[in-house]
Design a protein around this motif. Sequence first.
Motif, mmCIF file in Angstrom:
data_model
loop_
_atom_site.group_PDB
_atom_site.id
_atom_site.type_symbol
_atom_site.label_atom_id
_atom_site.label_comp_id
_atom_site.label_asym_id
_atom_site.label_seq_id
_atom_site.Cartn_x
_atom_site.Cartn_y
_atom_site.Cartn_z
ATOM 1 N N VAL B 149 12.620 -6.172 1.722
ATOM 2 C CA VAL B 149 11.819 -5.188 0.996
ATOM 3 C C VAL B 149 12.701 -3.967 0.742
ATOM 4 C CG1 VAL B 149 9.816 -3.651 1.072
ATOM 5 C CG2 VAL B 149 9.676 -5.932 2.096
ATOM 6 N N GLY B 156 3.380 -0.161 -0.858
ATOM 7 C CA GLY B 156 2.476 -0.444 0.254
ATOM 8 C C GLY B 156 1.204 -1.160 -0.132
ATOM 9 N N CYS B 157 1.237 -1.910 -1.224
ATOM 10 C CA CYS B 157 -0.001 -2.575 -1.676
ATOM 11 C C CYS B 157 -0.361 -3.763 -0.782
ATOM 12 C CB CYS B 157 0.139 -3.030 -3.118
ATOM 13 S SG CYS B 157 1.297 -4.401 -3.334
ATOM 14 N N ARG B 158 0.618 -4.298 -0.091
ATOM 15 C CA ARG B 158 0.433 -5.408 0.867
ATOM 16 C C ARG B 158 0.102 -6.757 0.223
ATOM 17 N NH1 ARG B 158 -2.852 -1.324 4.634
ATOM 18 N NH2 ARG B 158 -2.389 0.014 2.868
#
Lengths: 128, 257
Positions: B149, B156-158
């Motif tokens: 990453v 940070g949308c996961r």
Amino acid sequence: MKGKFGLGLVMALCLTLFAGFGAPHAGEGIEGSSKAAKLDACVEPTDYMRRNHFELIKHQRDITVHEGVRATDYSLAGCVDCHVRKDAQGQHVPVNAPGEFCSGCHQYTGATLDCFTCHATKPTGNGQ
Amino acid sequence: MSQQTDHLADKARRQFLTKATGVAAATVVAPGVFLHSVGNAAPREEPVNDSVRWGMLIDTSKCADGCNDCVAACDKENGLDQLIKPEGASEEQWDMQRPRWIRSVKLKNNLTGRVTTLPMMCQHCEHPPCVDVCPTGASFRRADGIVMVDRHTCIGCRYCMMACPYNARSFIHENVQLKPTATPRGKGCVESCNLCVHRLDNGLNTTACQEACDKGAIVFGDLRDPESAVSQALAKYPAVQIRADLKLNTGVRYTDV
Ligand code: SF4
Ligand code: SF4
């Protein structure tokens, strides 16, 4: 690392910045006991660094993360390693603490630093 | 800096690093193959290229039930052991959400009842679903096969956490006080095993987990180099990909599952 900001140059920078504003401390003694304090110039000439240091860091960040290149003069870890100051007890003072090298100018200009949400603010001795 | 990459020179240098120096690893699958290169470590000067693909073979028959050595070594290497439970979070919540790059997993064969214990980390897929779904390009596959990453572009949308079939990714929920130089980390980004990329980029060719396993269960190396310990072990032993049905061509393989 080739060479760093010297104390005189940093003070010259700060004097330029603060001239006419009557700011009392104007970054005095920012370099203190850092490695940079003992050197005449940063990794590039001072006038270039003043305007372009973030270009260098940002470019390096992409090259390091995506291409794995670590042999470089422009790493953020290198900035921290050289510009971090030691206090009277010989302990490193975080470079983003009030009045320290990174925050000295950024606080004054209101440029919010995001590097140190994630990056170490003093050398941690576990590789760069 | 030259943008030209001399693949052959790079390969020769790497092979030299692989064979010429260091300590013999405790592996029975490839005796006499040198895995460490402590003496010659130097930061990488040229961009990585696809003449190398980093990968692993894990011999699960050597993984003792209850052994935590690789997990602990990973936590220490990557500063995960410095993370603390957020104030107000329950133990259960922390246990569920705390970042883990390796987990010790038990697999049960439903037909025979045989249970296998194995370390599960990012499998460094050739066709990574985490990269497919990432809206920003933060989740990416490096030329040498490492899936990582880029936290500078992670929002940070996961999404990647949902897409990964191996539950390999973690999210950093809180501000982090202690940040190792080699493993920057902060609130709001996803992260996962990067095969100790800071070691590889600094001229070593070991991972913390492989080094910590004194049973020699983990063999790490270059899958493209037929001489490497991992390639030789793969040629010799029947190895599988976990969830091979997904056709991700994982860089991490297992035997005795
Ligand atoms: S194991 Fe998960 S995190 Fe790793 S490359 Fe595959 S999909 Fe991505
Ligand atoms: S959490 Fe980050 S890396 Fe994962 S999909 Fe979203 S932006 Fe990409």
